[in-house]
Design a protein around this motif. Structure first.
Motif, PDB file in Angstrom:
ATOM      1  N   PRO A   5       1.033  -1.156   0.128  1.00  0.00           N
ATOM      2  CA  PRO A   5      -0.174  -0.008   0.200  1.00  0.00           C
ATOM      3  C   PRO A   5       0.845   1.173  -0.016  1.00  0.00           C
ATOM      4  O   PRO A   5       0.548   2.313  -0.691  1.00  0.00           O
ATOM      5  N   GLN A   6       1.913   1.261   0.800  1.00  0.00           N
ATOM      6  CA  GLN A   6       2.918   2.365   0.865  1.00  0.00           C
ATOM      7  C   GLN A   6       3.572   2.831  -0.539  1.00  0.00           C
ATOM      8  O   GLN A   6       3.672   3.685  -0.934  1.00  0.00           O
ATOM      9  N   ASP A   7       3.944   1.661  -1.223  1.00  0.00           N
ATOM     10  CA  ASP A   7       4.534   1.599  -2.345  1.00  0.00           C
ATOM     11  C   ASP A   7       3.674   2.218  -3.521  1.00  0.00           C
ATOM     12  O   ASP A   7       4.177   2.789  -4.524  1.00  0.00           O
ATOM     13  N   ALA A   8       2.224   1.695  -3.338  1.00  0.00           N
ATOM     14  CA  ALA A   8       1.565   2.286  -4.359  1.00  0.00           C
ATOM     15  C   ALA A   8       0.748   3.683  -4.058  1.00  0.00           C
ATOM     16  O   ALA A   8       0.110   4.245  -4.874  1.00  0.00           O
ATOM     17  N   PHE A   9       1.249   4.248  -3.022  1.00  0.00           N
ATOM     18  CA  PHE A   9       0.669   5.478  -2.695  1.00  0.00           C
ATOM     19  C   PHE A   9       0.660   6.692  -3.518  1.00  0.00           C
ATOM     20  O   PHE A   9      -0.203   7.111  -3.916  1.00  0.00           O
ATOM     21  N   ALA A  10       1.958   7.033  -4.247  1.00  0.00           N
ATOM     22  CA  ALA A  10       2.184   7.878  -5.458  1.00  0.00           C
ATOM     23  C   ALA A  10       1.054   7.522  -6.649  1.00  0.00           C
ATOM     24  O   ALA A  10       0.655   8.620  -6.879  1.00  0.00           O
ATOM     25  N   ILE A  11       1.227   6.357  -6.978  1.00  0.00           N
ATOM     26  CA  ILE A  11       0.410   6.322  -8.240  1.00  0.00           C
ATOM     27  C   ILE A  11      -1.062   6.396  -7.844  1.00  0.00           C
ATOM     28  O   ILE A  11      -1.854   7.068  -8.604  1.00  0.00           O
ATOM     29  N   HIS A  19      -4.586  12.755 -12.704  1.00  0.00           N
ATOM     30  CA  HIS A  19      -3.680  12.644 -13.599  1.00  0.00           C
ATOM     31  C   HIS A  19      -3.840  11.440 -14.590  1.00  0.00           C
ATOM     32  O   HIS A  19      -4.271  10.412 -14.147  1.00  0.00           O
ATOM     33  N   LEU A  20      -3.449  11.423 -15.911  1.00  0.00           N
ATOM     34  CA  LEU A  20      -3.309  10.468 -16.714  1.00  0.00           C
ATOM     35  C   LEU A  20      -1.831  10.070 -16.918  1.00  0.00           C
ATOM     36  O   LEU A  20      -1.155  10.512 -16.891  1.00  0.00           O
ATOM     37  N   LEU A  21      -1.841   8.594 -16.593  1.00  0.00           N
ATOM     38  CA  LEU A  21      -0.608   7.948 -16.667  1.00  0.00           C
ATOM     39  C   LEU A  21      -0.249   6.654 -17.054  1.00  0.00           C
ATOM     40  O   LEU A  21      -1.174   5.911 -17.336  1.00  0.00           O
ATOM     41  N   ALA A  22       0.891   6.271 -17.291  1.00  0.00           N
ATOM     42  CA  ALA A  22       1.254   5.123 -17.738  1.00  0.00           C
ATOM     43  C   ALA A  22       2.304   4.472 -16.755  1.00  0.00           C
ATOM     44  O   ALA A  22       3.005   5.182 -16.145  1.00  0.00           O
ATOM     45  N   SER A  42       0.146  -0.720 -17.345  1.00  0.00           N
ATOM     46  CA  SER A  42      -1.134  -0.112 -17.005  1.00  0.00           C
ATOM     47  C   SER A  42      -1.294   1.379 -17.538  1.00  0.00           C
ATOM     48  O   SER A  42      -0.318   2.255 -17.228  1.00  0.00           O
ATOM     49  N   ILE A  43      -2.443   1.788 -18.378  1.00  0.00           N
ATOM     50  CA  ILE A  43      -2.425   3.162 -18.837  1.00  0.00           C
ATOM     51  C   ILE A  43      -3.555   3.498 -18.210  1.00  0.00           C
ATOM     52  O   ILE A  43      -4.840   2.881 -18.399  1.00  0.00           O
ATOM     53  N   VAL A  44      -3.712   4.685 -17.619  1.00  0.00           N
ATOM     54  CA  VAL A  44      -4.930   5.516 -17.249  1.00  0.00           C
ATOM     55  C   VAL A  44      -5.409   6.474 -18.465  1.00  0.00           C
ATOM     56  O   VAL A  44      -4.576   7.270 -18.508  1.00  0.00           O
ATOM     57  N   CYS A  45      -6.646   6.130 -18.803  1.00  0.00           N
ATOM     58  CA  CYS A  45      -6.918   7.152 -19.948  1.00  0.00           C
ATOM     59  C   CYS A  45      -8.284   7.913 -19.505  1.00  0.00           C
ATOM     60  O   CYS A  45      -8.713   7.707 -18.523  1.00  0.00           O
ATOM     61  N   GLN A  46      -8.649   9.053 -20.324  1.00  0.00           N
ATOM     62  CA  GLN A  46      -9.561   9.830 -20.195  1.00  0.00           C
ATOM     63  C   GLN A  46     -10.777   9.188 -19.999  1.00  0.00           C
ATOM     64  O   GLN A  46     -11.886   9.750 -19.351  1.00  0.00           O
ATOM     65  N   ASP A  47     -11.238   8.463 -20.982  1.00  0.00           N
ATOM     66  CA  ASP A  47     -12.388   7.977 -21.219  1.00  0.00           C
ATOM     67  C   ASP A  47     -12.432   6.567 -21.993  1.00  0.00           C
ATOM     68  O   ASP A  47     -11.221   6.119 -22.286  1.00  0.00           O
ATOM     69  N   PRO A  48     -13.470   5.870 -22.058  1.00  0.00           N
ATOM     70  CA  PRO A  48     -13.206   4.503 -22.916  1.00  0.00           C
ATOM     71  C   PRO A  48     -12.758   4.713 -24.361  1.00  0.00           C
ATOM     72  O   PRO A  48     -12.267   3.777 -24.760  1.00  0.00           O
ATOM     73  N   GLU A  50     -10.778   6.834 -25.488  1.00  0.00           N
ATOM     74  CA  GLU A  50      -9.226   7.057 -25.584  1.00  0.00           C
ATOM     75  C   GLU A  50      -8.753   5.638 -25.213  1.00  0.00           C
ATOM     76  O   GLU A  50      -7.624   5.391 -25.674  1.00  0.00           O
ATOM     77  N   ALA A  51      -9.195   4.834 -24.265  1.00  0.00           N
ATOM     78  CA  ALA A  51      -8.679   3.695 -23.956  1.00  0.00           C
ATOM     79  C   ALA A  51      -8.543   2.714 -25.011  1.00  0.00           C
ATOM     80  O   ALA A  51      -7.606   2.052 -25.446  1.00  0.00           O
ATOM     81  N   LYS A  52      -9.654   2.749 -25.870  1.00  0.00           N
ATOM     82  CA  LYS A  52      -9.674   1.897 -26.948  1.00  0.00           C
ATOM     83  C   LYS A  52      -8.587   2.313 -28.080  1.00  0.00           C
ATOM     84  O   LYS A  52      -8.018   1.347 -28.634  1.00  0.00           O
ATOM     85  N   LYS A  53      -8.177   3.570 -28.161  1.00  0.00           N
ATOM     86  CA  LYS A  53      -7.224   3.903 -29.308  1.00  0.00           C
ATOM     87  C   LYS A  53      -5.902   3.630 -28.794  1.00  0.00           C
ATOM     88  O   LYS A  53      -5.143   2.993 -29.328  1.00  0.00           O
ATOM     89  N   VAL A  54      -5.653   3.806 -27.632  1.00  0.00           N
ATOM     90  CA  VAL A  54      -4.392   3.462 -26.758  1.00  0.00           C
ATOM     91  C   VAL A  54      -4.314   1.683 -26.864  1.00  0.00           C
ATOM     92  O   VAL A  54      -3.033   1.273 -27.088  1.00  0.00           O
ATOM     93  N   LEU A  55      -5.305   0.902 -26.575  1.00  0.00           N
ATOM     94  CA  LEU A  55      -5.149  -0.255 -26.693  1.00  0.00           C
ATOM     95  C   LEU A  55      -4.777  -0.784 -28.428  1.00  0.00           C
ATOM     96  O   LEU A  55      -3.861  -1.721 -28.579  1.00  0.00           O
ATOM     97  N   SER A  56      -5.497   0.026 -28.987  1.00  0.00           N
ATOM     98  CA  SER A  56      -5.200  -0.287 -30.529  1.00  0.00           C
ATOM     99  C   SER A  56      -3.733  -0.289 -30.860  1.00  0.00           C
ATOM    100  O   SER A  56      -3.043  -0.966 -31.504  1.00  0.00           O
TER     101      SER A  56
END
Length: 184
Positions: A5-11, A19-22, A42-48, A50-56
Protein backbone atom coordinates in the motif's frame (compact mmCIF):
# COMPACT_ATOMS: atom_id res chain seq x y z
CA UNK A 1 10.17 -1.07 0.30
CA UNK A 2 8.13 -4.17 1.00
CA UNK A 3 4.89 -2.38 1.90
CA UNK A 4 2.51 -2.69 -1.06
CA UNK A 5 0.00 0.00 0.00
CA UNK A 6 2.82 2.42 0.81
CA UNK A 7 4.63 1.60 -2.44
CA UNK A 8 1.44 2.28 -4.42
CA UNK A 9 0.66 5.57 -2.67
CA UNK A 10 2.15 7.88 -5.32
CA UNK A 11 0.40 6.14 -8.21
CA UNK A 12 -2.95 6.20 -6.40
CA UNK A 13 -2.45 9.86 -5.48
CA UNK A 14 -1.74 10.85 -9.10
CA UNK A 15 -4.84 9.00 -10.30
CA UNK A 16 -7.00 10.51 -7.53
CA UNK A 17 -5.72 13.95 -8.56
CA UNK A 18 -6.93 13.31 -12.12
CA UNK A 19 -3.60 12.64 -13.84
CA UNK A 20 -3.52 10.38 -16.85
CA UNK A 21 -0.51 8.11 -16.60
CA UNK A 22 1.25 4.96 -17.65
CA UNK A 23 3.06 2.73 -15.22
CA UNK A 24 5.07 -0.44 -15.61
CA UNK A 25 5.38 -3.25 -13.08
CA UNK A 26 7.67 -6.25 -13.20
CA UNK A 27 6.70 -9.41 -11.39
CA UNK A 28 9.90 -11.23 -12.32
CA UNK A 29 11.75 -10.74 -9.02
CA UNK A 30 8.83 -10.65 -6.59
CA UNK A 31 7.29 -13.85 -7.91
CA UNK A 32 10.59 -15.59 -8.73
CA UNK A 33 9.72 -15.66 -12.44
CA UNK A 34 12.99 -14.40 -13.92
CA UNK A 35 12.81 -16.45 -17.11
CA UNK A 36 9.17 -15.59 -17.68
CA UNK A 37 9.55 -11.78 -17.91
CA UNK A 38 6.11 -11.25 -16.42
CA UNK A 39 4.92 -7.71 -15.95
CA UNK A 40 2.18 -5.25 -16.64
CA UNK A 41 1.84 -1.97 -18.45
CA UNK A 42 -1.10 -0.03 -17.03
CA UNK A 43 -2.40 3.10 -18.69
CA UNK A 44 -5.03 5.39 -17.20
CA UNK A 45 -6.98 7.06 -19.98
CA UNK A 46 -9.46 9.92 -20.04
CA UNK A 47 -12.40 7.83 -21.21
CA UNK A 48 -13.29 4.47 -22.83
CA UNK A 49 -12.82 5.88 -26.34
CA UNK A 50 -9.27 6.97 -25.56
CA UNK A 51 -8.60 3.60 -23.91
CA UNK A 52 -9.72 1.82 -27.08
CA UNK A 53 -7.33 3.92 -29.18
CA UNK A 54 -4.43 3.34 -26.78
CA UNK A 55 -5.07 -0.42 -26.75
CA UNK A 56 -5.09 -0.45 -30.55
CA UNK A 57 -1.73 1.31 -30.67
CA UNK A 58 -0.29 -1.02 -28.04
CA UNK A 59 -1.38 -4.07 -30.03
CA UNK A 60 0.17 -2.60 -33.18
CA UNK A 61 3.43 -2.05 -31.31
CA UNK A 62 3.68 -5.43 -29.59
CA UNK A 63 2.40 -7.66 -32.40
CA UNK A 64 5.72 -7.70 -34.31
CA UNK A 65 7.59 -8.49 -31.08
CA UNK A 66 5.77 -11.73 -30.33
CA UNK A 67 2.82 -13.65 -31.60
CA UNK A 68 1.90 -15.82 -28.64
CA UNK A 69 3.84 -14.96 -25.49
CA UNK A 70 4.22 -17.65 -22.84
CA UNK A 71 1.31 -17.63 -20.41
CA UNK A 72 2.59 -19.73 -17.51
CA UNK A 73 4.07 -16.86 -15.50
CA UNK A 74 1.22 -14.50 -16.24
CA UNK A 75 -1.33 -17.12 -15.18
CA UNK A 76 0.55 -17.70 -11.93
CA UNK A 77 0.56 -13.98 -11.09
CA UNK A 78 -3.11 -13.68 -12.07
CA UNK A 79 -4.06 -16.63 -9.85
CA UNK A 80 -2.34 -15.06 -6.84
CA UNK A 81 -3.55 -11.50 -7.37
CA UNK A 82 -7.17 -12.50 -8.00
CA UNK A 83 -7.40 -14.36 -4.67
CA UNK A 84 -7.55 -12.14 -1.55
CA UNK A 85 -5.92 -14.75 0.71
CA UNK A 86 -3.10 -15.47 -1.73
CA UNK A 87 -2.56 -11.75 -2.35
CA UNK A 88 -2.33 -11.07 1.38
CA UNK A 89 0.11 -13.97 1.79
CA UNK A 90 2.20 -12.66 -1.12
CA UNK A 91 2.28 -9.13 0.30
CA UNK A 92 3.25 -10.48 3.72
CA UNK A 93 6.05 -12.56 2.22
CA UNK A 94 7.37 -9.57 0.25
CA UNK A 95 7.29 -7.50 3.43
CA UNK A 96 9.17 -10.21 5.34
CA UNK A 97 11.77 -10.39 2.57
CA UNK A 98 12.19 -6.61 2.52
CA UNK A 99 12.49 -6.51 6.32
CA UNK A 100 15.19 -9.20 6.22
CA UNK A 101 17.12 -7.38 3.50
CA UNK A 102 16.83 -4.08 5.38
CA UNK A 103 18.10 -5.78 8.55
CA UNK A 104 21.11 -7.05 6.57
CA UNK A 105 21.74 -3.51 5.28
CA UNK A 106 21.80 -2.27 8.89
CA UNK A 107 24.07 -5.11 9.99
CA UNK A 108 26.45 -4.73 7.04
CA UNK A 109 26.80 -1.00 7.58
CA UNK A 110 27.24 -1.25 11.35
CA UNK A 111 29.74 -4.08 11.01
CA UNK A 112 31.76 -2.11 8.46
CA UNK A 113 31.75 0.95 10.70
CA UNK A 114 32.69 -1.08 13.79
CA UNK A 115 35.39 -3.14 12.10
CA UNK A 116 38.21 -1.08 13.51
CA UNK A 117 37.89 1.64 10.95
CA UNK A 118 35.98 2.27 7.81
CA UNK A 119 38.91 2.57 5.46
CA UNK A 120 38.19 6.29 5.38
CA UNK A 121 34.75 5.70 3.89
CA UNK A 122 31.25 6.59 4.87
CA UNK A 123 29.01 3.54 4.50
CA UNK A 124 25.74 5.45 4.99
CA UNK A 125 24.82 4.97 1.34
CA UNK A 126 24.09 1.30 2.06
CA UNK A 127 21.06 2.46 4.06
CA UNK A 128 20.04 5.16 1.57
CA UNK A 129 19.19 2.55 -1.06
CA UNK A 130 16.21 0.24 -1.26
CA UNK A 131 15.58 -3.06 -2.96
CA UNK A 132 17.42 -6.29 -3.44
CA UNK A 133 20.67 -4.73 -4.62
CA UNK A 134 23.06 -2.14 -3.25
CA UNK A 135 25.87 -0.22 -4.85
CA UNK A 136 28.76 -0.66 -2.47
CA UNK A 137 30.92 2.19 -3.71
CA UNK A 138 33.75 -0.25 -4.35
CA UNK A 139 36.04 0.34 -7.31
CA UNK A 140 36.54 -2.32 -9.97
CA UNK A 141 39.94 -3.25 -8.53
CA UNK A 142 38.38 -3.68 -5.08
CA UNK A 143 35.59 -5.87 -6.47
CA UNK A 144 38.22 -8.00 -8.20
CA UNK A 145 40.14 -8.29 -4.91
CA UNK A 146 36.92 -9.36 -3.14
CA UNK A 147 36.47 -12.06 -5.75
CA UNK A 148 40.08 -13.21 -5.92
CA UNK A 149 40.95 -13.05 -2.22
CA UNK A 150 37.64 -13.73 -0.49
CA UNK A 151 35.43 -15.53 -3.05
CA UNK A 152 32.77 -12.82 -2.84
CA UNK A 153 31.17 -12.08 -6.18
CA UNK A 154 29.38 -8.94 -7.31
CA UNK A 155 29.24 -6.92 -10.50
CA UNK A 156 32.38 -5.02 -11.42
CA UNK A 157 30.67 -1.72 -10.59
CA UNK A 158 30.27 -2.90 -6.99
CA UNK A 159 26.59 -3.86 -7.11
CA UNK A 160 25.89 -6.37 -4.33
CA UNK A 161 22.89 -8.68 -4.10
CA UNK A 162 21.58 -7.89 -0.64
CA UNK A 163 19.37 -10.99 -0.85
CA UNK A 164 22.59 -13.01 -0.64
CA UNK A 165 23.72 -11.28 2.55
CA UNK A 166 22.61 -13.35 5.54
CA UNK A 167 23.12 -13.35 9.29
CA UNK A 168 25.50 -16.25 8.66
CA UNK A 169 27.78 -14.41 6.24
CA UNK A 170 27.38 -10.67 6.90
CA UNK A 171 30.41 -10.53 9.21
CA UNK A 172 32.58 -12.36 6.66
CA UNK A 173 31.44 -9.97 3.91
CA UNK A 174 32.07 -6.88 6.05
CA UNK A 175 35.52 -8.15 7.09
CA UNK A 176 36.37 -8.89 3.46
CA UNK A 177 35.24 -5.46 2.30
CA UNK A 178 37.23 -3.85 5.09
CA UNK A 179 40.29 -5.89 4.13
CA UNK A 180 40.00 -4.80 0.51
CA UNK A 181 39.38 -1.09 1.15
CA UNK A 182 42.10 -0.84 3.79
CA UNK A 183 44.65 -1.89 1.16
CA UNK A 184 43.70 0.71 -1.45
Amino acid sequence: MGNAPQDAFAIRKFIDDGHLLATVQSFSKNFGLYGQRVGALSIVCQDPNEAKKVLSQMKTTIRPMYSNPPRHGAQLVKTILEDDRLTTDFIDQCSDMADRINAMRVKLRSTLEESGGSGGRNWGHIMDQIGMFAYSGLAKSEVEALRDNHSIYCTLDGRISMAGVTSGNVNYIADAIYDVVSKT
